[in-house]
Design a protein around this motif. Structure first.
Motif, PDB file in Angstrom:
ATOM      1  N   LEU B 115       0.833  -1.206   0.000  1.00 15.47           N
ATOM      2  CA  LEU B 115       0.000   0.000   0.000  1.00 15.47           C
ATOM      3  C   LEU B 115       0.863   1.249   0.000  1.00 15.47           C
ATOM      4  O   LEU B 115       1.893   1.297   0.678  1.00 15.47           O
ATOM      5  N   GLU B 116       0.396   2.248  -0.736  1.00 11.55           N
ATOM      6  CA  GLU B 116       1.043   3.556  -0.714  1.00 11.55           C
ATOM      7  C   GLU B 116       0.265   4.455   0.237  1.00 11.55           C
ATOM      8  O   GLU B 116      -0.956   4.553   0.133  1.00 11.55           O
ATOM      9  N   LEU B 117       1.013   5.118   1.115  1.00 15.93           N
ATOM     10  CA  LEU B 117       0.389   6.097   1.995  1.00 15.93           C
ATOM     11  C   LEU B 117       0.233   7.393   1.203  1.00 15.93           C
ATOM     12  O   LEU B 117       1.216   8.059   0.890  1.00 15.93           O
ATOM     13  N   VAL B 118      -1.008   7.719   0.863  1.00 18.25           N
ATOM     14  CA  VAL B 118      -1.260   8.902   0.030  1.00 18.25           C
ATOM     15  C   VAL B 118      -1.358  10.151   0.890  1.00 18.25           C
ATOM     16  O   VAL B 118      -0.842  11.210   0.537  1.00 18.25           O
ATOM     17  N   ASN B 119      -2.041  10.027   2.025  1.00 24.28           N
ATOM     18  CA  ASN B 119      -2.210  11.190   2.910  1.00 24.28           C
ATOM     19  C   ASN B 119      -1.719  10.843   4.319  1.00 24.28           C
ATOM     20  O   ASN B 119      -2.404  10.159   5.070  1.00 24.28           O
ATOM     21  N   PRO B 120      -0.514  11.338   4.682  1.00 24.51           N
ATOM     22  CA  PRO B 120       0.018  11.064   6.021  1.00 24.51           C
ATOM     23  C   PRO B 120      -0.508  12.046   7.066  1.00 24.51           C
ATOM     24  O   PRO B 120      -0.192  11.916   8.247  1.00 24.51           O
ATOM     25  N   ASP B 121      -1.326  12.994   6.627  1.00 28.68           N
ATOM     26  CA  ASP B 121      -1.771  14.049   7.530  1.00 28.68           C
ATOM     27  C   ASP B 121      -3.209  13.805   7.968  1.00 28.68           C
ATOM     28  O   ASP B 121      -4.091  14.631   7.764  1.00 28.68           O
ATOM     29  N   THR B 122      -3.466  12.622   8.531  1.00 26.48           N
ATOM     30  CA  THR B 122      -4.805  12.287   9.013  1.00 26.48           C
ATOM     31  C   THR B 122      -4.668  11.693  10.416  1.00 26.48           C
ATOM     32  O   THR B 122      -3.588  11.234  10.793  1.00 26.48           O
ATOM     33  N   PRO B 123      -5.762  11.671  11.180  1.00 29.27           N
ATOM     34  CA  PRO B 123      -5.689  11.080  12.526  1.00 29.27           C
ATOM     35  C   PRO B 123      -5.337   9.585  12.481  1.00 29.27           C
ATOM     36  O   PRO B 123      -4.939   9.025  13.502  1.00 29.27           O
ATOM     37  N   PHE B 124      -5.477   8.972  11.333  1.00 33.30           N
ATOM     38  CA  PHE B 124      -5.274   7.528  11.224  1.00 33.30           C
ATOM     39  C   PHE B 124      -3.890   7.174  10.681  1.00 33.30           C
ATOM     40  O   PHE B 124      -3.515   6.008  10.657  1.00 33.30           O
ATOM     41  N   ALA B 132       5.407   6.331   3.083  1.00 33.42           N
ATOM     42  CA  ALA B 132       5.646   4.944   3.512  1.00 33.42           C
ATOM     43  C   ALA B 132       4.931   3.949   2.601  1.00 33.42           C
ATOM     44  O   ALA B 132       3.879   4.250   2.035  1.00 33.42           O
ATOM     45  N   ARG B 133       5.524   2.779   2.445  1.00 32.72           N
ATOM     46  CA  ARG B 133       4.874   1.634   1.815  1.00 32.72           C
ATOM     47  C   ARG B 133       4.516   0.670   2.935  1.00 32.72           C
ATOM     48  O   ARG B 133       5.364   0.341   3.751  1.00 32.72           O
ATOM     49  N   LEU B 134       3.281   0.218   2.953  1.00 28.47           N
ATOM     50  CA  LEU B 134       2.835  -0.688   4.006  1.00 28.47           C
ATOM     51  C   LEU B 134       2.514  -2.050   3.421  1.00 28.47           C
ATOM     52  O   LEU B 134       1.884  -2.142   2.370  1.00 28.47           O
ATOM     53  N   SER B 135       2.931  -3.090   4.114  1.00 27.48           N
ATOM     54  CA  SER B 135       2.582  -4.449   3.705  1.00 27.48           C
ATOM     55  C   SER B 135       1.510  -4.976   4.655  1.00 27.48           C
ATOM     56  O   SER B 135       1.768  -5.205   5.840  1.00 27.48           O
ATOM     57  N   ILE B 136       0.293  -5.105   4.131  1.00 30.67           N
ATOM     58  CA  ILE B 136      -0.865  -5.469   4.960  1.00 30.67           C
ATOM     59  C   ILE B 136      -1.722  -6.449   4.154  1.00 30.67           C
ATOM     60  O   ILE B 136      -1.859  -6.283   2.943  1.00 30.67           O
ATOM     61  N   LEU B 163      -5.154   5.761   1.343  1.00 37.45           N
ATOM     62  CA  LEU B 163      -4.281   4.641   0.951  1.00 37.45           C
ATOM     63  C   LEU B 163      -4.634   4.187  -0.460  1.00 37.45           C
ATOM     64  O   LEU B 163      -5.798   4.139  -0.838  1.00 37.45           O
ATOM     65  N   ARG B 164      -3.586   3.818  -1.204  1.00 31.58           N
ATOM     66  CA  ARG B 164      -3.781   3.232  -2.525  1.00 31.58           C
ATOM     67  C   ARG B 164      -3.016   1.922  -2.605  1.00 31.58           C
ATOM     68  O   ARG B 164      -1.964   1.777  -1.982  1.00 31.58           O
ATOM     69  N   TYR B 165      -3.515   0.988  -3.401  1.00 32.48           N
ATOM     70  CA  TYR B 165      -2.728  -0.198  -3.708  1.00 32.48           C
ATOM     71  C   TYR B 165      -1.546   0.248  -4.566  1.00 32.48           C
ATOM     72  O   TYR B 165      -1.704   1.109  -5.445  1.00 32.48           O
ATOM     73  N   ALA B 166      -0.395  -0.315  -4.307  1.00 32.52           N
ATOM     74  CA  ALA B 166       0.788   0.029  -5.090  1.00 32.52           C
ATOM     75  C   ALA B 166       0.543  -0.368  -6.543  1.00 32.52           C
ATOM     76  O   ALA B 166      -0.277  -1.259  -6.822  1.00 32.52           O
TER      77      ALA B 166
END
Lengths: 73, 224
Positions: B115-124, B132-136, B163-166
């Motif tokens: 996953l690509e973190l598109v918006n890091p400026d959220t409460p979540f 960041a790239r997340l593996s989930i 979040l977007r799929y890579a």
């Protein structure tokens, strides 16, 4: 009274189920089949058919992705 | 700090969600038939097959007794995270824009996604590194995110796509590779991947923990 409500995917929304059925029909040799779309038919007994549109809007269909048609009722 | 995890008949990820929450905060289950949020600071709607997913995924659960309180809580600015079936419930309830449709493949997909973190400026997502790239993992049949094109444009312009799929890793045919979206006010977040299954290296990734930690940090900050 007996009522029937037809719910189907809105035009323009990809319907992979319809596409799969379309490919299967072609594989069976049926030529000239296109744009297969799959919806659902809901049958129900209602005492007040005037409430059917509300039932559709609130629960039976999701108006963002589906259109509904009250066939009788 | 107390998180609540909703439990519907047919929920199956509620226990993992509680275990994930317990790593960052106190947590209580919230039974579907109750009308009490027990004073929680945030609500998690977990994955599963609430009410059998009959009619449409989330369509019946959206009218569960507890949802009256969850919707009021969200409308008042309370933080809600819907995971998988919880995302579907939030969309059906009108807490989030769009809808989830059957995967293009028509198959149940169960695998790790990037996953690509598109918006890091959220409460979540505030505690995650920007970019960041997340593996989930994902595991669903009904995860194809859909909204009309004009709505998608607006969501993107307003930073609501979180979040977007890579590239080339979209498991379900979601429009614009969308994996997670938040409400316009930024207090409701829904995602198809399962962060609660990615909180310990033992199961391959702990990248999901950052979402729970972000929420705790965001709420701690707002309480100070």
């Amino acid at each position: 009274m007996h009522a029937r409500v037809l719910v189907r995917p809105k035009a323009g929304i990809l319907d992979p189920q319809g596409a799969a059925a379309e490919r299967a029909l072609a594989a069976l040799g049926f030529a000239g089949v296109g744009d297969v779309r799959i919806g659902r038919l809901i049958e129900l007994e209602v005492t007040d058919p005037a409430t059917l549109p509300q039932m559709c809007e609130r629960l039976l269909a999701n108006p963002l992705i589906e259109e509904y048609e009250i066939l009788d009722g | 700090m107390k998180f609540g995890v909703v439990v519907f008949p047919g929920s199956c990820d509620d226990v993992d969600a509680q275990l994930a929450c317990a790593r960052v905060a106190d947590v209580v289950p919230l039974w579907h038939a109750d009308h009490d949020l027990q004073g929680v600071d945030a609500v998690i709607i977990p994955g599963g097959f609430s009410y059998g997913d009959y009619l449409r995924a989330g369509a019946i659960a959206r009218f569960a007794p507890i949802m009256t309180e969850v919707i009021d809580f969200a409308r008042a600015g309370g933080h809600v995270m819907g995971i998988c079936n919880g995302f579907q419930v939030c969309c059906e309830a009108g807490l989030l824009p769009g809808a989830l449709l059957t995967n293009t493949s028509l198959r149940f997909v169960c695998r790790q996604v990037s996953l690509e973190l598109v918006n890091p400026d959220t409460p979540f997502t505030r505690s995650l590194a920007p970019g960041a790239r997340l593996s989930i993992p994902v595991k669903h049949t009904t995860g194809r995110y859909y909204a009309p094109a004009a709505d998608l444009d607006r969501l993107e312009a307003q930073g609501q796509v979180v979040l977007r799929y890579a590239p080339a890793d979209n498991p379900n045919g979601s429009l614009r590779d969308i994996a997670g979206v938040m409400s316009e006010q930024g207090n409701v977040f829904g995602l198809m991947p399962h962060p609660e299954h990615a909180v310990d290296p033992l199961t391959g990734s702990s990248d999901g923990l950052g979402l729970f930690a972000s929420l705790r940090d965001a709420l701690s900050g707002s309480l100070v």
